[in-house]
Design an enzyme around this catalytic site. Sequence first.
Site, PDB file in Angstrom:
ATOM      1  N   LYS A  88       0.856  -1.189   0.000  1.00 12.66           N
ATOM      2  CA  LYS A  88       0.000   0.000   0.000  1.00 12.66           C
ATOM      3  C   LYS A  88       0.891   1.238   0.000  1.00 12.66           C
ATOM      4  CE  LYS A  88      -4.505   0.692   2.142  1.00 12.66           C
ATOM      5  NZ  LYS A  88      -5.286   0.494   3.362  1.00 12.66           N
TER       6      LYS A  88
HETATM    7  O1  G3P Z   1      -8.848   1.069   4.049  1.00 12.53           O
HETATM    8  C1  G3P Z   1      -8.783   2.430   4.384  1.00 12.53           C
HETATM    9  C2  G3P Z   1      -9.831   2.727   5.358  1.00 12.53           C
HETATM   10  O2  G3P Z   1      -9.601   1.879   6.429  1.00 12.53           O
HETATM   11  C3  G3P Z   1      -9.968   4.087   5.929  1.00 12.53           C
HETATM   12  O3  G3P Z   1     -11.129   4.046   6.666  1.00 12.53           O
HETATM   13  O4  G3P Z   1     -12.704   4.672   8.404  1.00 12.53           O
HETATM   14  O5  G3P Z   1     -10.323   5.410   8.570  1.00 12.53           O
HETATM   15  O6  G3P Z   1     -11.848   6.428   6.876  1.00 12.53           O
HETATM   16  P1  G3P Z   1     -11.512   5.206   7.674  1.00 12.53           P
END
Ligand code: G3P
Length: 219
Positions: A88
Amino acid sequence: MKLFIDTADLNEIKEIASWGILDGVTTNPTLLAKCGRSFQEVVDEIFTLVDGPISLEVVSEKAEEMVVEAKQIISKIPQKYRKNIAIKIPMNPEGLKAVKRLCKEGVKTNVTLIFSANQALLAAKAGATFVSPFIGRLDDNGQEGMQLIEEIMEIFCNYDIPTEVIVASIRHPIHVIESARLGADIATVPPEILRKMVKHPLTDAGIKSFLKDWEKIKK
Ligand code: G3P
């Protein structure tokens, strides 16, 4: 549509993998920090639980360092699991340079923190295997996250771009339905949302009443 789980919580991965519905795993430094175990310990176990792409994020800021870090991550994963590693990489010019290099060396990449169709297009041009548009964070910011998925899918379809779209930063089950309706390749879903997806009160009520009626006739 493929379903990935967006967590580094090994108990959740183990349980939900046992449902037979998981195609991969995405992690990030925040998710790994939450589980209170070392990066290597967690990563080693994840590869034994799910046979599909596992995204592991680099934290270096320069392209050269990202490539070195990616290779270090890969070198510590047993050979038999390496086909499943997706590195990533954050979306910025240094990230694009790293993606180009890693792509040439046959390493799968997942370009993360995508917030516009242009960023997705550039990541794909650099050779990304996956792009991860963060729709929940766009919604939080007062923009329609799903519109971004629609734009990216249209562009990638227009040119047969092979990069797969991972809908990320999912906040509720409707995001998953909308992703599938738009033809997204993958949704990466937090465990609590996967648990909501499996439930329906009418299913629970139906099971309860069938069991109750069975009690009356089973003798
Ligand atoms: O995979 C990326 C994702 O986990 C980000 O999620 O909830 O931190 O916006 P969030």
